[in-house]
Design an enzyme around this catalytic site. Structure first.
Site, PDB file in Angstrom:
ATOM      1  N   HIS A   1      77.938  50.825  -3.497  1.00 34.60           N
ATOM      2  CA  HIS A   1      77.968  52.067  -2.715  1.00 34.60           C
ATOM      3  C   HIS A   1      79.276  52.823  -2.935  1.00 34.60           C
ATOM      4  O   HIS A   1      80.269  52.243  -3.374  1.00 34.60           O
ATOM      5  CB  HIS A   1      77.808  51.761  -1.222  1.00 34.60           C
ATOM      6  CG  HIS A   1      76.388  51.480  -0.824  1.00 34.60           C
ATOM      7  ND1 HIS A   1      75.802  50.247  -1.014  1.00 34.60           N
ATOM      8  CD2 HIS A   1      75.438  52.269  -0.264  1.00 34.60           C
ATOM      9  CE1 HIS A   1      74.560  50.292  -0.581  1.00 34.60           C
ATOM     10  NE2 HIS A   1      74.306  51.506  -0.123  1.00 34.60           N
TER      11      HIS A   1
ATOM     12  N   LYS B   1      81.764  54.182   2.395  1.00 30.50           N
ATOM     13  CA  LYS B   1      80.834  53.414   3.251  1.00 30.50           C
ATOM     14  C   LYS B   1      81.629  52.403   4.060  1.00 30.50           C
ATOM     15  O   LYS B   1      82.425  51.644   3.515  1.00 30.50           O
ATOM     16  CB  LYS B   1      79.772  52.714   2.391  1.00 30.50           C
ATOM     17  CG  LYS B   1      78.758  51.949   3.226  1.00 30.50           C
ATOM     18  CD  LYS B   1      77.588  51.492   2.384  1.00 30.50           C
ATOM     19  CE  LYS B   1      76.635  50.587   3.165  1.00 30.50           C
ATOM     20  NZ  LYS B   1      76.064  51.242   4.357  1.00 30.50           N
TER      21      LYS B   1
HETATM   22  P1  NAP Z   1      79.687  60.118   7.794  1.00 24.24           P
HETATM   23  O1  NAP Z   1      79.710  61.178   6.744  1.00 24.24           O
HETATM   24  O2  NAP Z   1      80.998  59.506   8.207  1.00 24.24           O
HETATM   25  O3  NAP Z   1      78.973  60.740   9.085  1.00 24.24           O
HETATM   26  C1  NAP Z   1      79.016  60.183  10.363  1.00 24.24           C
HETATM   27  C2  NAP Z   1      79.268  61.304  11.348  1.00 24.24           C
HETATM   28  O4  NAP Z   1      79.215  60.799  12.676  1.00 24.24           O
HETATM   29  C3  NAP Z   1      80.668  61.917  11.159  1.00 24.24           C
HETATM   30  O5  NAP Z   1      80.606  63.320  11.262  1.00 24.24           O
HETATM   31  C4  NAP Z   1      81.421  61.278  12.308  1.00 24.24           C
HETATM   32  O6  NAP Z   1      82.575  62.019  12.689  1.00 24.24           O
HETATM   33  C5  NAP Z   1      80.344  61.295  13.369  1.00 24.24           C
HETATM   34  N1  NAP Z   1      80.664  60.499  14.539  1.00 24.24           N
HETATM   35  C6  NAP Z   1      81.518  59.436  14.664  1.00 24.24           C
HETATM   36  N2  NAP Z   1      81.571  59.023  15.959  1.00 24.24           N
HETATM   37  C7  NAP Z   1      80.745  59.839  16.652  1.00 24.24           C
HETATM   38  C8  NAP Z   1      80.390  59.928  18.027  1.00 24.24           C
HETATM   39  N3  NAP Z   1      80.918  59.116  18.950  1.00 24.24           N
HETATM   40  N4  NAP Z   1      79.502  60.874  18.397  1.00 24.24           N
HETATM   41  C9  NAP Z   1      78.977  61.725  17.503  1.00 24.24           C
HETATM   42  N5  NAP Z   1      79.292  61.695  16.184  1.00 24.24           N
HETATM   43  C10 NAP Z   1      80.152  60.763  15.765  1.00 24.24           C
HETATM   44  O7  NAP Z   1      78.743  58.923   7.389  1.00 24.24           O
HETATM   45  P2  NAP Z   1      77.393  58.982   6.516  1.00 24.24           P
HETATM   46  O8  NAP Z   1      77.683  58.725   5.102  1.00 24.24           O
HETATM   47  O9  NAP Z   1      76.605  60.200   6.898  1.00 24.24           O
HETATM   48  O10 NAP Z   1      76.670  57.681   7.061  1.00 24.24           O
HETATM   49  C11 NAP Z   1      76.330  57.528   8.432  1.00 24.24           C
HETATM   50  C12 NAP Z   1      75.583  56.211   8.625  1.00 24.24           C
HETATM   51  O11 NAP Z   1      74.329  56.296   7.960  1.00 24.24           O
HETATM   52  C13 NAP Z   1      76.292  54.984   8.023  1.00 24.24           C
HETATM   53  O12 NAP Z   1      76.080  53.887   8.882  1.00 24.24           O
HETATM   54  C14 NAP Z   1      75.575  54.778   6.703  1.00 24.24           C
HETATM   55  O13 NAP Z   1      75.623  53.442   6.250  1.00 24.24           O
HETATM   56  C15 NAP Z   1      74.164  55.170   7.113  1.00 24.24           C
HETATM   57  N6  NAP Z   1      73.257  55.535   6.034  1.00 24.24           N
HETATM   58  C16 NAP Z   1      71.969  55.134   6.185  1.00 24.24           C
HETATM   59  C17 NAP Z   1      71.006  55.501   5.267  1.00 24.24           C
HETATM   60  C18 NAP Z   1      69.586  55.075   5.506  1.00 24.24           C
HETATM   61  O14 NAP Z   1      68.719  55.356   4.673  1.00 24.24           O
HETATM   62  N7  NAP Z   1      69.295  54.410   6.618  1.00 24.24           N
HETATM   63  C19 NAP Z   1      71.366  56.289   4.166  1.00 24.24           C
HETATM   64  C20 NAP Z   1      72.683  56.690   4.027  1.00 24.24           C
HETATM   65  C21 NAP Z   1      73.626  56.324   4.984  1.00 24.24           C
HETATM   66  P3  NAP Z   1      84.038  61.516  12.162  1.00 24.24           P
HETATM   67  O15 NAP Z   1      83.943  61.331  10.697  1.00 24.24           O
HETATM   68  O16 NAP Z   1      84.975  62.583  12.593  1.00 24.24           O
HETATM   69  O17 NAP Z   1      84.284  60.177  12.854  1.00 24.24           O
END
Ligand code: NAP
Length: 266
Positions: free
Chosen positions: A156, A160
């Site tokens: 990844h 991540k």
């Molecule tokens: P990301 O870019 O860091 O997005 C997460 C968002 O949530 C950021 O904007 C973050 O803000 C925000 N956040 C943090 N704490 C919060 C709170 N208390 N309330 C509301 N928002 C909050 O991460 P990503 O790459 O999108 O990934 C997010 C998750 O999805 C991860 O766990 C990843 O492993 C997962 N994922 C899953 C799949 C699937 O198919 N299931 C696919 C891809 C990713 P800050 O950065 O300011 O903290």
């Protein structure tokens, strides 16, 4: 056509959240009504996405967004402890959670089962929403019956936060379920470097690679006498996850209990 399903997205300003918001805006039968994040609070989500204002301000407070916008479904792509808190809050407010955030423990899933039972609602928790990844897991389940010696390499992007990936853990669980004797690899090696043989989950070795340039990739490698079978899936763009998320939103409102893994919705 039936009524639009109203949706609030948590983590709406993150990498995945933004893709999901775009997908929702293009979907005929789904309606984005709320955007929750700790970033870009107070900004219009359309502007966050680099487009025009759509009249939906990013809020920091899921409860306030639910009270104001009355969604039927909450999508969460944040971080594990926050996602679990959001799921509790959503279920207690009569909202169906669809959770893509990875890093959930079996204890979290058990708690969600209980909450769904108590509320009569359903929740989808899917470590991977990409159809190709679901098929990779399904084919791996088939292959392990003939090739029980197996290891997983997941790769990844370096932002991540959790390792190993939820997909790798789910794949190992599925492999272990399929065969009576624990699958996996031969033991008894001398590890000259701590952790060099990866992590052991249900007897399956998982190796995690984190590098810039990668998106989300996994190989399931089966070894047999004189042959090796490799199943590989590559998500080369986050768009790959969006159709699965939208499908889960459409189906969750007709489901009961916890659906753990997109494959159980297909
Ligand atoms: P990301 O870019 O860091 O997005 C997460 C968002 O949530 C950021 O904007 C973050 O803000 C925000 N956040 C943090 N704490 C919060 C709170 N208390 N309330 C509301 N928002 C909050 O991460 P990503 O790459 O999108 O990934 C997010 C998750 O999805 C991860 O766990 C990843 O492993 C997962 N994922 C899953 C799949 C699937 O198919 N299931 C696919 C891809 C990713 P800050 O950065 O300011 O903290």
């Amino acid at each position: 056509m039936g009524e639009n399903i109203k949706v609030v997205v948590c983590g709406a300003c993150g990498r995945m959240g933004q893709e999901v918001v775009r997908g929702l805006m293009q979907a005929d039968n789904l309606q984005l009504v709320g955007a929750v994040d700790v970033r870009c609070v107070g900004m219009d989500i359309g502007i966050v996405l680099g487009g025009e204002a759509v009249g939906i301000e990013v809020s920091q407070d899921l409860r306030a967004s639910i009270d104001k916008n009355n969604p039927q479904v909450m999508i969460d792509f944040t971080v594990p402890n926050v996602a679990m808190e959001h799921a509790r809050l959503a279920l207690s407010a009569g909202v169906f959670p669809v959770i893509g955030t990875t890093g959930f423990t079996m204890a979290d899933i058990d708690e969600l089962h209980q909450l769904c039972e108590r509320t009569g609602l359903a929740a989808v928790v899917a470590p991977n929403f990409a159809m190709g990844a679901i098929l990779m897991m399904r084919f791996a389940r088939e292959a392990v019956r003939y090739f029980p010696r197996v290891e997983i390499i997941e790769m990844h992007h370096d932002a991540k936060m959790d390792a190993p990936s939820g997909t790798a853990l789910k794949t190992a669980e599925m492999l272990a379920e399929e065969v009576e004797q624990s699958p996996g690899s031969k033991g008894g090696f001398i590890d000259k470097l701590a952790g060099v043989r990866g992590g052991d989950y249900h007897g399956v070795r998982i190796h995690s690679v984190r590098l810039p340039g990668l998106m989300a990739h996994q190989e399931v490698i089966f070894g047999g006498l004189g042959q090796v079978l490799t199943l590989r899936h590559d998500s080369i763009s986050r768009e790959s996850f969006v159709p699965g998320v939208l499908l889960a939103v459409e189906r969750v409102t007709h489901a009961k209990g916890v659906i753990y893994g997109l494959e159980n919705l297909l």
